[in-house]
Design a protein around this motif. Structure first.
Motif, short mmCIF file in Angstrom:
data_model
loop_
_atom_site.label_atom_id
_atom_site.label_comp_id
_atom_site.label_asym_id
_atom_site.label_seq_id
_atom_site.Cartn_x
_atom_site.Cartn_y
_atom_site.Cartn_z
N GLU A 59 0.89 -1.10 -0.01
CA GLU A 59 0.03 0.04 0.04
C GLU A 59 0.86 1.25 0.02
O GLU A 59 0.38 2.10 -0.53
N LYS A 60 2.17 1.18 0.62
CA LYS A 60 3.06 2.39 0.57
C LYS A 60 3.48 2.52 -1.01
O LYS A 60 3.57 3.56 -1.32
N GLU A 61 3.67 1.28 -1.78
CA GLU A 61 4.13 1.67 -2.96
C GLU A 61 3.26 2.28 -3.92
O GLU A 61 3.28 3.22 -4.63
N TYR A 62 1.73 1.96 -3.48
CA TYR A 62 0.64 2.54 -4.47
C TYR A 62 0.54 3.94 -4.05
O TYR A 62 0.23 4.84 -4.76
N LEU A 63 0.77 4.38 -2.53
CA LEU A 63 0.67 5.66 -2.00
C LEU A 63 1.53 6.71 -2.78
O LEU A 63 1.34 7.50 -3.01
N ASP A 64 2.72 6.13 -2.66
CA ASP A 64 3.88 7.06 -3.13
C ASP A 64 3.81 7.19 -4.83
O ASP A 64 4.06 8.36 -5.37
N LYS A 65 3.32 6.27 -5.62
CA LYS A 65 3.23 6.00 -6.97
C LYS A 65 1.92 6.72 -7.42
O LYS A 65 2.13 7.35 -8.83
N VAL A 66 0.92 6.61 -6.79
CA VAL A 66 -0.40 7.12 -7.21
C VAL A 66 -1.15 8.20 -6.53
O VAL A 66 -1.26 9.16 -6.80
N THR A 67 -1.44 7.82 -5.33
CA THR A 67 -2.30 8.62 -4.47
C THR A 67 -1.74 10.13 -4.15
O THR A 67 -2.24 10.95 -4.21
N LYS A 68 -0.19 10.04 -3.86
CA LYS A 68 0.47 11.17 -3.48
C LYS A 68 0.53 12.22 -4.55
O LYS A 68 0.70 13.42 -4.49
N LYS A 69 0.50 11.50 -5.86
CA LYS A 69 0.66 12.22 -7.04
C LYS A 69 -0.71 12.82 -7.46
O LYS A 69 -0.83 13.51 -8.53
N ASN A 70 -1.70 12.35 -7.15
CA ASN A 70 -2.96 12.70 -7.66
C ASN A 70 -3.47 13.91 -6.90
O ASN A 70 -3.83 14.11 -5.85
N GLU A 71 -3.64 15.01 -7.74
CA GLU A 71 -3.89 16.49 -7.44
C GLU A 71 -5.35 16.70 -6.97
O GLU A 71 -5.75 17.52 -6.38
N HIS A 72 -6.16 15.54 -7.57
CA HIS A 72 -7.61 15.69 -6.85
C HIS A 72 -7.94 15.06 -5.41
O HIS A 72 -9.15 15.42 -4.92
N ILE A 73 -7.00 14.56 -4.89
CA ILE A 73 -7.10 13.93 -3.62
C ILE A 73 -6.35 14.77 -2.51
O ILE A 73 -5.01 14.93 -2.79
N VAL A 93 -10.20 6.00 3.70
CA VAL A 93 -10.66 7.66 3.61
C VAL A 93 -9.96 8.22 2.79
O VAL A 93 -8.52 8.36 2.78
N GLN A 94 -10.76 8.96 1.83
CA GLN A 94 -10.00 10.11 1.02
C GLN A 94 -10.71 11.47 0.84
O GLN A 94 -11.89 11.23 1.10
N LEU A 273 0.98 5.26 6.02
CA LEU A 273 0.02 5.28 4.88
C LEU A 273 -1.09 6.32 4.91
O LEU A 273 -2.15 6.14 4.62
N ARG A 274 -0.39 7.57 5.05
CA ARG A 274 -1.44 8.79 4.86
C ARG A 274 -0.67 9.72 4.00
O ARG A 274 0.50 9.86 3.93
N LYS A 275 -1.68 10.54 3.47
CA LYS A 275 -1.32 11.30 2.44
C LYS A 275 -1.71 12.70 3.23
O LYS A 275 -2.95 12.79 3.53
#
Length: 275
Positions: A59-73, A93-94, A273-275
């Motif tokens: 989940e950390k890999e997904y967080l770093d590569k996707v969620t943290k780069k998603n400007e809408h989240i 939660v998002q 696992l937080r943005k």
């Protein structure tokens, strides 16, 4: 936990229903998220070799590569069962700046995933590995954020979230002014002054199964701080409303907006696992 202290806490929850639309309309330049999606997921109980550290790494890999780069989240995080009715559940939660961002975020996630794993076979393998941890059963709710947030400034290991889900009544003699005045007075003199409450996030139903829902999330440093929080709420309440007549008036105003039904749950924060 003491019933009277729970009642003091409930007053904050019941004073929001009638001001929701007014607040949203008046706040043309919101500073924080306007909507929050809450996905209740479940562990795959048939997984034979479950390792928490491996799950966190995926989940950390997904967080770093996707969620943290998603400007809408604007924010995201996992919350693990601590005290709730189902020990298999975990909450994801998002937070979003507006309603349109919910759809835009989902589309952007797909784009970022392709950028992170450009090889289709590798991308498919990653998601199979990620999805193996979860049951196919999940549920989703979307909540509108409310005023009087107490922002969490520091996330520590061992931190918990106490979640209270209350249900609104719809009194004919209710008003926006009474609702807002009382809510502001309570949160400013109790919730925001309670040193055990490190973060406070009130939310009301926007899309989901129950239009009467109101959810409060209280961030605390530890489970041991829960009773301390309720005790301190009582002290602060008594310090601000000093005589019995004032206490009764406050309770009466709050009580008419509330059905008296609520549910409680406690989840553990996953700091990494937080943005």
């Amino acid at each position: 936990m003491k019933t009277i202290n729970q009642l003091f806490s409930v007053i904050a929850t019941v004073l929001i229903l009638f001001c929701t639309i007014t607040i949203s309309a008046q706040d043309e330049t919101p500073q924080g998220p306007q909507y929050v999606s809450v996905t209740t997921m479940h562990w795959n109980m048939d997984m034979k070799d479950f390792k928490m550290d491996e799950w966190k790494a995926i989940e950390k890999e997904y967080l770093d590569k996707v969620t943290k780069k998603n400007e809408h989240i604007m924010g995201a995080g996992f919350y693990l069962h601590n005290i709730s009715s189902d020990n298999t559940e975990l909450i994801y939660v998002q937070a979003y700046p507006n309603w349109n961002a919910i759809d835009l975020a989902a589309k952007r996630n797909g784009e970022l995933a392709k950028e992170a794993w450009p090889n289709e076979d590798e991308r498919k393998a990653f998601f199979q590995k990620q999805n193996a941890y979860y049951s196919s059963m999940h549920s989703d709710e979307i909540y509108a954020t409310m005023p009087n947030v107490k922002n969490l400034t520091d996330v520590k290991e061992g931190m918990i979230v106490y979640v209270r889900t209350s249900h609104f009544a719809f009194p004919k003699d209710g008003s926006n002014k009474e609702f807002m005045d009382t809510f502001n007075e309570y949160t400013q003199n109790v919730t925001h002054k309670n040193e055990y409450i490190k973060g406070y996030y009130p939310m009301s139903h926007a899309y989901g199964s129950d239009g009467t829902q109101f959810v409060e999330a209280y961030y605390l440093n530890s489970l041991a701080d829960m009773d301390k929080m309720f005790d301190k709420d009582g002290e602060l309440f008594n310090a601000h409303w000093k005589d019995e007549a004032a206490k009764k008036a406050m309770n009466d105003k709050g009580g008419k907006y509330f059905t008296g039904v609520h549910g409680d749950a406690v989840y553990s924060v996953v700091p990494e696992l937080r943005k």
